[in-house]
Design a protein around this motif. Structure first.
Motif, PDB file in Angstrom:
ATOM      1  N   ASN A 270       3.202   2.943 -12.451  1.00  0.00           N
ATOM      2  CA  ASN A 270       2.066   2.278 -11.815  1.00  0.00           C
ATOM      3  C   ASN A 270       2.508   1.173 -10.866  1.00  0.00           C
ATOM      4  OD1 ASN A 270      -0.903   1.492 -11.653  1.00  0.00           O
ATOM      5  ND2 ASN A 270      -0.016  -0.388 -12.477  1.00  0.00           N
ATOM      6  N   VAL A 271       3.521   0.406 -11.270  1.00  0.00           N
ATOM      7  CA  VAL A 271       3.995  -0.721 -10.462  1.00  0.00           C
ATOM      8  C   VAL A 271       4.507  -0.256  -9.102  1.00  0.00           C
ATOM      9  CG1 VAL A 271       5.785  -2.521 -10.304  1.00  0.00           C
ATOM     10  CG2 VAL A 271       4.472  -2.239 -12.426  1.00  0.00           C
ATOM     11  N   LYS A 272       5.067   0.935  -9.042  1.00  0.00           N
ATOM     12  CA  LYS A 272       5.594   1.456  -7.771  1.00  0.00           C
ATOM     13  C   LYS A 272       4.500   1.571  -6.704  1.00  0.00           C
ATOM     14  CE  LYS A 272       9.383   4.184  -9.761  1.00  0.00           C
ATOM     15  NZ  LYS A 272      10.488   3.446  -9.120  1.00  0.00           N
ATOM     16  N   PHE A 273       3.248   1.747  -7.145  1.00  0.00           N
ATOM     17  CA  PHE A 273       2.152   2.006  -6.206  1.00  0.00           C
ATOM     18  C   PHE A 273       1.079   0.904  -6.185  1.00  0.00           C
ATOM     19  CE2 PHE A 273       3.889   6.058  -7.608  1.00  0.00           C
ATOM     20  CZ  PHE A 273       4.145   6.695  -6.401  1.00  0.00           C
ATOM     21  N   ALA A 274       1.089   0.026  -7.164  1.00  0.00           N
ATOM     22  CA  ALA A 274       0.037  -0.995  -7.277  1.00  0.00           C
ATOM     23  C   ALA A 274       0.204  -2.078  -6.218  1.00  0.00           C
ATOM     24  CB  ALA A 274       0.053  -1.615  -8.666  1.00  0.00           C
ATOM     25  N   ILE A 275      -0.890  -2.803  -5.978  1.00  0.00           N
ATOM     26  CA  ILE A 275      -0.844  -3.958  -5.079  1.00  0.00           C
ATOM     27  C   ILE A 275      -1.520  -5.122  -5.788  1.00  0.00           C
ATOM     28  CG2 ILE A 275      -2.939  -3.195  -3.858  1.00  0.00           C
ATOM     29  CD1 ILE A 275      -1.671  -4.456  -1.305  1.00  0.00           C
ATOM     30  N   SER A 276      -0.764  -6.153  -6.026  1.00  0.00           N
ATOM     31  CA  SER A 276      -1.214  -7.266  -6.853  1.00  0.00           C
ATOM     32  C   SER A 276      -2.258  -8.121  -6.143  1.00  0.00           C
ATOM     33  CB  SER A 276      -0.005  -8.136  -7.216  1.00  0.00           C
ATOM     34  OG  SER A 276      -0.404  -9.339  -7.802  1.00  0.00           O
ATOM     35  N   ASN A 277      -3.202  -8.654  -6.942  1.00  0.00           N
ATOM     36  CA  ASN A 277      -4.157  -9.612  -6.359  1.00  0.00           C
ATOM     37  C   ASN A 277      -3.428 -10.855  -5.858  1.00  0.00           C
ATOM     38  OD1 ASN A 277      -3.612 -10.233  -9.123  1.00  0.00           O
ATOM     39  ND2 ASN A 277      -5.342 -11.636  -9.136  1.00  0.00           N
ATOM     40  N   LYS A 278      -2.231 -11.109  -6.391  1.00  0.00           N
ATOM     41  CA  LYS A 278      -1.434 -12.260  -5.945  1.00  0.00           C
ATOM     42  C   LYS A 278      -0.993 -12.091  -4.494  1.00  0.00           C
ATOM     43  CE  LYS A 278       0.184 -13.042 -10.629  1.00  0.00           C
ATOM     44  NZ  LYS A 278      -0.701 -11.976 -11.137  1.00  0.00           N
ATOM     45  N   PHE A 279      -0.851 -10.844  -4.061  1.00  0.00           N
ATOM     46  CA  PHE A 279      -0.503 -10.595  -2.659  1.00  0.00           C
ATOM     47  C   PHE A 279      -1.585 -11.172  -1.748  1.00  0.00           C
ATOM     48  CE2 PHE A 279      -1.279  -7.884   1.063  1.00  0.00           C
ATOM     49  CZ  PHE A 279      -0.100  -8.094   1.754  1.00  0.00           C
ATOM     50  N   PHE A 280      -2.840 -10.866  -2.051  1.00  0.00           N
ATOM     51  CA  PHE A 280      -3.955 -11.331  -1.216  1.00  0.00           C
ATOM     52  C   PHE A 280      -4.150 -12.844  -1.334  1.00  0.00           C
ATOM     53  CE2 PHE A 280      -4.907  -6.907  -2.413  1.00  0.00           C
ATOM     54  CZ  PHE A 280      -4.899  -6.345  -1.149  1.00  0.00           C
ATOM     55  N   GLU A 281      -3.998 -13.363  -2.527  1.00  0.00           N
ATOM     56  CA  GLU A 281      -4.150 -14.810  -2.727  1.00  0.00           C
ATOM     57  C   GLU A 281      -3.044 -15.578  -2.017  1.00  0.00           C
ATOM     58  OE1 GLU A 281      -6.281 -14.225  -7.101  1.00  0.00           O
ATOM     59  OE2 GLU A 281      -4.200 -14.923  -6.958  1.00  0.00           O
ATOM     60  N   SER A 282      -1.835 -15.038  -2.050  1.00  0.00           N
ATOM     61  CA  SER A 282      -0.721 -15.726  -1.389  1.00  0.00           C
ATOM     62  C   SER A 282      -0.897 -15.732   0.128  1.00  0.00           C
ATOM     63  CB  SER A 282       0.609 -15.069  -1.763  1.00  0.00           C
ATOM     64  OG  SER A 282       0.721 -13.768  -1.218  1.00  0.00           O
ATOM     65  N   ILE A 283      -1.488 -14.675   0.672  1.00  0.00           N
ATOM     66  CA  ILE A 283      -1.782 -14.638   2.111  1.00  0.00           C
ATOM     67  C   ILE A 283      -2.846 -15.681   2.439  1.00  0.00           C
ATOM     68  CG2 ILE A 283      -2.716 -13.257   4.012  1.00  0.00           C
ATOM     69  CD1 ILE A 283       0.111 -12.426   3.114  1.00  0.00           C
ATOM     70  N   LEU A 284      -3.896 -15.734   1.628  1.00  0.00           N
ATOM     71  CA  LEU A 284      -4.989 -16.668   1.861  1.00  0.00           C
ATOM     72  C   LEU A 284      -4.497 -18.109   1.869  1.00  0.00           C
ATOM     73  CD1 LEU A 284      -8.046 -17.143   2.177  1.00  0.00           C
ATOM     74  CD2 LEU A 284      -8.201 -17.186  -0.315  1.00  0.00           C
ATOM     75  N   PHE A 285      -3.631 -18.454   0.919  1.00  0.00           N
ATOM     76  CA  PHE A 285      -3.149 -19.835   0.805  1.00  0.00           C
ATOM     77  C   PHE A 285      -1.811 -20.064   1.499  1.00  0.00           C
ATOM     78  CE2 PHE A 285      -5.974 -19.469  -2.947  1.00  0.00           C
ATOM     79  CZ  PHE A 285      -6.887 -20.436  -2.574  1.00  0.00           C
ATOM     80  N   GLU A 286      -1.325 -19.013   2.178  1.00  0.00           N
ATOM     81  CA  GLU A 286      -0.100 -19.102   2.988  1.00  0.00           C
ATOM     82  C   GLU A 286       1.097 -19.559   2.165  1.00  0.00           C
ATOM     83  OE1 GLU A 286      -1.185 -21.592   6.275  1.00  0.00           O
ATOM     84  OE2 GLU A 286      -2.815 -20.285   6.910  1.00  0.00           O
ATOM     85  N   LYS A 287       1.230 -18.944   0.988  1.00  0.00           N
ATOM     86  CA  LYS A 287       2.340 -19.254   0.089  1.00  0.00           C
ATOM     87  C   LYS A 287       3.248 -18.029  -0.048  1.00  0.00           C
ATOM     88  CE  LYS A 287       0.946 -23.411  -0.991  1.00  0.00           C
ATOM     89  NZ  LYS A 287       1.721 -24.643  -0.777  1.00  0.00           N
ATOM     90  N   PRO A 288       4.513 -18.147   0.275  1.00  0.00           N
ATOM     91  CA  PRO A 288       5.423 -17.006   0.124  1.00  0.00           C
ATOM     92  C   PRO A 288       5.469 -16.528  -1.319  1.00  0.00           C
ATOM     93  CG  PRO A 288       6.442 -18.764   1.406  1.00  0.00           C
ATOM     94  CD  PRO A 288       5.181 -19.333   0.832  1.00  0.00           C
ATOM     95  N   CYS A 289       5.616 -15.227  -1.474  1.00  0.00           N
ATOM     96  CA  CYS A 289       5.537 -14.617  -2.798  1.00  0.00           C
ATOM     97  C   CYS A 289       6.763 -13.740  -3.041  1.00  0.00           C
ATOM     98  CB  CYS A 289       4.259 -13.785  -2.864  1.00  0.00           C
ATOM     99  SG  CYS A 289       3.606 -13.496  -4.494  1.00  0.00           S
ATOM    100  N   PHE A 290       7.245 -13.719  -4.288  1.00  0.00           N
ATOM    101  CA  PHE A 290       8.304 -12.800  -4.701  1.00  0.00           C
ATOM    102  C   PHE A 290       7.667 -11.489  -5.163  1.00  0.00           C
ATOM    103  CE2 PHE A 290      10.343 -16.918  -5.259  1.00  0.00           C
ATOM    104  CZ  PHE A 290      11.672 -16.701  -4.928  1.00  0.00           C
TER     105      PHE A 290
END
Length: 366
Positions: A270-290
């Motif tokens: 599942n992880v290979k294809f999922a997209i985390s809500n943290k991706f969208f939140e990090s874009i919104l708040f302009e915070k780089p994400c691992f």
């Protein structure tokens, strides 16, 4: 569907409290429908909800065998709820709740809320689960996808489809003043349901001996006790835990961190294809994400240079990437995120996609 009254929708979830995504779906649909949820309270916690249907038991979370043994009783509860509430549409959240919905012999419309795809570390079990899901799709009237990367996996399904990714609500970006903490260390934060102990612990080990880094684990999950035990027994430094928080607090946590950790085990199908809500939140708040290497999201982030990609199982690689962090490298990533954010400004919030959800449910119910 029956005419002359407001249509009824029942969302069936396998946990309680229901996750924030399902809460958003319910709140959005209430604009035009009567909506209730049916949830499985496996920690037998006190329930103060007279509007919805909650089945309480003692299996606990993160215990697959106990959950499997308890599903028969939850199925009986679901049948009672269906008979009492008499919904027109059921939204089944994840494949296991879809299975229970089908076994309940519900005769109305069924929507598969494809939050996660079936997964298992055992290849034979995974194959069986995928075959089972393929059979279940024959009885489904529509699919809601939580990740753009799931859609190609379901190309053979010819029914209605909707991409509804985990965009944040506008309320977390309201123009309120947030007090920023004064600190000297670079802060890496994980914000969400705490799990995946076997890989997450590699982050904690990787910062030991680095006095310039601190890690915050923010959120409650099935494995919190494992992290607390590890930190105490190993005497790990510069690690702080905040067990529970309200969704409205996310903005404060994001603004008071430098980077976000969203690295999940990439050996998981599942992880290979999922997209985390943290991706969208990090874009919104302009915070780089691992993010995790060898995943479609990791490839996307690397291609657009809007985050940092690491191998979840390689402590040394994680350590080296973190040691290279400084104010300049973080600012460069933030600038790239700002450019990406500007390009996607019409797709930043959950509210931007509500009309698509309402139109989709209306078509399914025709």
């Amino acid at each position: 569907m029956r005419e002359g009254r407001m249509k009824k929708i029942l969302l069936i979830d396998g946990v309680y409290f229901i996750n924030t995504r399902n809460r958003r779906i319910i709140d959005s649909l209430k604009e035009k429908y009567e909506v209730k949820f049916c949830a499985w309270n496996r920690e037998n916690r006190k329930v103060e909800d007279s509007e919805n249907y909650v089945y309480s038991s003692n299996e606990g979370y993160g215990k697959k065998i106990k959950k499997l043994l308890g599903m028969k009783n939850y199925l009986l509860f679901i049948k009672k709820v269906i008979n009492e509430y008499n919904p027109d549409i059921i939204i089944a959240s994840q494949w296991d709740m879809l299975l229970l919905t089908i076994l309940s012999k519900f005769e109305g419309k069924i929507v598969y809320e494809n939050l996660d795809i079936p997964t298992s570390s055992n290849k034979l079990i995974l194959k069986v689960l995928l075959i089972l899901e393929k059979w279940m799709l024959k009885k489904v009237d529509g699919i809601i996808f939580a990740s753009r990367f799931f859609i190609p996996l379901y190309s053979q399904y010819k029914g209605r489809k909707l991409l509804l990714e985990n965009l944040p609500l506008k309320e977390i970006d309201i123009k309120q003043q947030i007090e920023l903490e004064k600190r000297k260390k670079i802060r890496i934060s994980f914000i969400g349901s705490l799990r995946y102990f076997e890989t997450m612990k590699n982050l904690l080990f990787s910062i030991q001996g680095n006095s310039n880094i601190e890690v915050y684990l923010i959120g409650k999950g099935a494995e919190n006790y494992k992290f607390k035990d590890l930190i105490q027994k190993q005497n790990l430094k510069n690690i702080f835990m905040i067990d529970e928080y309200k969704y409205e607090e996310i903005k404060r946590f994001y603004l008071n961190t430098d980077l976000i950790w969203a690295v999940y085990p990439n050996k998981d199908y599942n992880v290979k294809f999922a997209i985390s809500n943290k991706f969208f939140e990090s874009i919104l708040f302009e915070k780089p994400c691992f993010f995790a290497k060898y995943t479609l999201l990791g490839d996307f982030v690397e291609k657009n240079n809007i985050g940092i990609v690491v191998d979840p199982y390689d402590t040394e690689e994680i350590k080296k990437k973190i040691e290279k962090l400084n104010e300049k490298t973080i600012l460069e990533l933030q600038e790239n995120i700002k450019k990406y954010k500007k390009e996607k400004e019409k797709d930043l919030y959950w509210e931007n996609q509500e009309i698509k959800l309402l139109e989709f449910i209306n078509r399914v119910g025709e």
